[in-house]
Design an enzyme around this catalytic site. Sequence first.
Site, mmCIF file in Angstrom:
data_model
loop_
_atom_site.group_PDB
_atom_site.id
_atom_site.type_symbol
_atom_site.label_atom_id
_atom_site.label_comp_id
_atom_site.label_asym_id
_atom_site.label_seq_id
_atom_site.Cartn_x
_atom_site.Cartn_y
_atom_site.Cartn_z
ATOM 1 C CG PHE A 59 -10.269 -2.210 10.965
ATOM 2 C CD1 PHE A 59 -10.190 -1.959 9.592
ATOM 3 C CD2 PHE A 59 -9.379 -1.554 11.799
ATOM 4 C CE1 PHE A 59 -9.251 -1.071 9.080
ATOM 5 C CE2 PHE A 59 -8.438 -0.662 11.304
ATOM 6 C CZ PHE A 59 -8.381 -0.424 9.954
ATOM 7 C CE1 TYR A 85 -4.105 -1.833 0.057
ATOM 8 C CE2 TYR A 85 -2.862 -3.298 1.499
ATOM 9 C CZ TYR A 85 -3.963 -3.056 0.695
ATOM 10 O OH TYR A 85 -4.913 -4.033 0.523
#
Length: 411
Positions: free
Chosen positions: A411, A124
Amino acid sequence: MTTQLRVLRPSEWNEWFGNLELAFGGVVADSPEERELWEALTEHERSIGIWDGPDVVGTAGAFSFRLAVPGGALVPAAGVTMVSVAATHRRRGLLTSMMRRQLDDVRALGEPLAVLTASEPAIYGRFGYGSATRQMSLEIDTDRVRLAVPDGTDEVRLRYAKPDEATAACEGVYERLVAGRPGTPAHGPGWERRALIDPASARRGASPLQCLLAERAGEVVGYSTFRIKPDWDTAGPKGRIAVDDLSALDPAAYAALWRFLFEIDLTSTVEARNRPVDDAVLHLVSDVRRCDIKLRDSLYVRLVELGAALEARAYRASVDVVLEVEDAFCPWNAGRWRLTADTKGGASCKRTDDPADLALSVRELGSVYLGGESLVSLARAGRVQELRAGAVAEASSAFSGMVEPWLPRGF
């Protein structure tokens, strides 16, 4: 190949999630209960996919969080999640197209930040995400390590509670701690159920989840959730305690919880896989060398609206610095920005034509945003260029935090 990128329809969730599972080896949800929870938590309007004819070949979603930043503010942030590309469609630009669409959507929603945890750290950075927090794992030999606890520890009452019945009390402690630890997300309704998912297939021979509450004067001031894995050899018992979570509102309650875990019968090891780098337990143990400490990257931060993001946090020292920012993926952030701040909480970050003091990319700003990484360290690695003598040290002092940032729950 003809593909279509669009928002997920609720009726398509099973196929969409199935592509995610296949990309991660075939299993993401270990039980029907966990699968049902992820479906309930999915924000369909924030979830996108890529279809090749009738087949889902790419997925990406986001949760709506508020993230604690230095100074205690809770800043709207997109919790990027469920990102996958089918193995049959790699190296065709699908991930880039989803990241492009997602960040445009985040900006349109007015969220200054996007955050994620990466399955692989190399993925990323090219989209502007910087590694901003680390997590510490511990494996403590409790046969040899002792705890030195503070005064008042013996006054804390400990009691077992059923995890589902203690959820409200545990969440109450968590919510009181959020603002004090940058990197901690404030969750919306439904997320309290995440900690209760406890399929037998994920226990690896350990017990069902257990919960311990710490109380003072009838008020819950701390909790721990954990599992016990019994084991024996010819010398006797050597069970292991796997700590899922441990939080407390004061040092005595914190120490009481750790001491309890250290003293559980028939065990000789306490392991915790996700603790803050500056966890106070390191100052309670008698021999830190027998705690088998390991560090790894955790939360990645992306400044989506650079000015708003830098104005949202507090700074530890006064600063007046002009930043020359490179951001090819979100060009609205590129250019020169003057950041001025004082220690009273006021900050301004506006575009300027003044000469730059530092040159860096938005990725480096993401790394230092929560106060855990150092501009000085990044400059020594050649990732930040000092254009005015002393500017790196000045800015690094301002960006530094009082406590290490940490993501306590994934998450």
